[in-house]
Design a protein around this motif. Structure first.
Motif, PDB file in Angstrom:
ATOM      1  N   TYR A 197      33.473  55.393  37.122  1.00 50.78           N
ATOM      2  CA  TYR A 197      34.858  55.498  36.632  1.00 50.78           C
ATOM      3  C   TYR A 197      35.270  54.180  35.946  1.00 50.78           C
ATOM      4  O   TYR A 197      36.258  53.841  34.843  1.00 50.78           O
ATOM      5  N   THR A 198      34.870  53.048  36.245  1.00 51.30           N
ATOM      6  CA  THR A 198      35.262  51.672  35.972  1.00 51.30           C
ATOM      7  C   THR A 198      33.784  50.877  35.225  1.00 51.30           C
ATOM      8  O   THR A 198      32.662  50.709  35.489  1.00 51.30           O
ATOM      9  N   LYS A 199      34.214  50.473  33.994  1.00 46.39           N
ATOM     10  CA  LYS A 199      33.002  49.646  33.298  1.00 46.39           C
ATOM     11  C   LYS A 199      33.824  48.534  32.965  1.00 46.39           C
ATOM     12  O   LYS A 199      34.428  48.135  32.058  1.00 46.39           O
ATOM     13  N   MET A 200      33.636  47.570  33.814  1.00 47.61           N
ATOM     14  CA  MET A 200      34.051  46.242  33.901  1.00 47.61           C
ATOM     15  C   MET A 200      33.582  45.178  32.807  1.00 47.61           C
ATOM     16  O   MET A 200      32.373  45.068  32.821  1.00 47.61           O
ATOM     17  N   ARG A 205      35.463  35.740  38.201  1.00 44.47           N
ATOM     18  CA  ARG A 205      36.548  34.580  38.298  1.00 44.47           C
ATOM     19  C   ARG A 205      37.849  35.363  37.861  1.00 44.47           C
ATOM     20  O   ARG A 205      38.682  35.156  38.379  1.00 44.47           O
ATOM     21  N   GLU A 206      37.859  36.022  36.640  1.00 41.63           N
ATOM     22  CA  GLU A 206      38.982  36.562  36.200  1.00 41.63           C
ATOM     23  C   GLU A 206      39.442  37.875  37.110  1.00 41.63           C
ATOM     24  O   GLU A 206      40.529  37.936  37.326  1.00 41.63           O
ATOM     25  N   ARG A 207      38.700  38.468  37.532  1.00 41.56           N
ATOM     26  CA  ARG A 207      38.892  39.589  38.584  1.00 41.56           C
ATOM     27  C   ARG A 207      39.414  38.889  39.689  1.00 41.56           C
ATOM     28  O   ARG A 207      40.267  39.661  40.534  1.00 41.56           O
ATOM     29  N   GLU A 208      39.061  37.865  40.368  1.00 43.48           N
ATOM     30  CA  GLU A 208      39.700  37.305  41.568  1.00 43.48           C
ATOM     31  C   GLU A 208      41.165  36.939  41.176  1.00 43.48           C
ATOM     32  O   GLU A 208      42.064  37.075  42.072  1.00 43.48           O
TER      33      GLU A 208
END
Length: 302
Positions: A197-200, A205-208
């Motif tokens: 579903y997710t292709k990050m 660091r950005e996700r935090e």
């Protein structure tokens, strides 16, 4: 035009625009509260922009949009007002609105408060009544706990689903019992478990940082409390064309809410995807895009 930042009522909101400027405009409202438009655009931007001008944003304080500080106010109606102000800034006279899950709740509120701004409304697995949605979610989670032999958590799900707890207590149980499922949690939402579903593309660091912003957003929306108000009595106020797309295995838009839609929305249309769950734009992307495009074009023609 792809990703950009647009100043809306004092905050920079992340906005994506795909498709021909002359095509019928469609605003996408993501779920959550506190998700983003990221996953939806991965699966639907290219498909929907073939015939539509697709516009999406990370809601106020969420993910790539400018953070909300701890001492700043935030209400559901701030999110509704952001939609209207974005429409005005883009110079769009009227647009279709597509809301997924919590975004469906926002879409209903937006269409009711600004009926002259919305040409048609598409609701993908919406929640019209959060508490009914959570109770139904817990019943489905109970069966998953049973499948892994966790009788204690299965019983806890059933107890909360059928009990008389307060909305905050039900929400807390939903969060705790959802976390307890671990990797199985997505199977509550979709039969295939949401793999791929997710292709990050963002760094850890950005996700935090995105998570920090989102946590503030979510806490303020729940603290306000209006998210717990049922929209079922308001469905009768919708007069525009409305399409409800529902997966047969979706725990969020339960049968009671579906029946209210069918009975109370005077210009309502229902499509049920028999093999899918809560993530129709991902589970059946081609069919979903075709249904959305067809509904918008036909509504505009009529």
């Amino acid at each position: 035009m792809k990703g950009t930042f647009i100043k809306i009522r004092g905050k920079s909101l992340y906005v994506e625009i795909h498709g021909n400027e002359e095509a019928p405009p469609l605003l996408y409202l993501h779920g959550g509260p506190g998700e983003s438009c990221y996953e939806f655009m991965i699966h639907q931007a290219d498909r929907l922009s073939e015939k539509l001008r697709l516009i999406s944003m990370d809601q106020r304080g969420v993910w790539r949009s400018e953070a909300i500080e701890e001492d700043e106010p935030l209400t559901i109606y701030d999110l509704v007002e952001d939609c209207e102000q974005l429409r005005r800034q883009l110079g769009i006279q009227k647009w279709a609105v597509l809301g997924h899950s919590f975004g469906g709740l926002l879409g209903v509120l937006y269409a009711i408060h600004y009926p002259n701004s919305v040409s048609s409304l598409i609701l993908e697995g919406p929640s019209f009544d959060l508490i009914k949605s959570i109770r139904n979610w817990l019943r489905k989670a109970a069966s998953l706990y049973e499948s892994i032999g966790d009788a204690e958590k299965m019983a806890a799900c059933i107890d909360i689903a059928n009990g008389a707890q307060t909305p905050p207590e039900i929400l807390d149980a939903f969060i705790e019992l959802g976390q307890g499922l671990g990797d199985l949690r997505m199977k509550v939402y979709t039969p295939n478990g949401g793999s791929n579903y997710t292709k990050m593309i963002y760094s850890e660091r950005e996700r935090e940082e995105f998570g920090r912003r989102t946590n503030i957003h979510v806490s303020k929306i729940f603290a306000e409390g209006r998210i717990f108000d049922s929209l079922l009595p308001k469905l009768k106020e919708l007069t525009l064309p409305v399409l409800l797309i529902k997966g047969r295995h979706d725990p969020i838009i339960c049968e009671e809410q579906t029946d209210s839609f069918v009975n109370d929305v005077r210009n309502g249309h229902l499509k049920v995807y028999e093999e899918s769950g809560h993530l129709l734009h991902f589970e059946e992307p081609e069919r979903f895009a075709m249904d959305v495009i067809q509904f918008i074009l036909e509504s505009n023609h009529n």
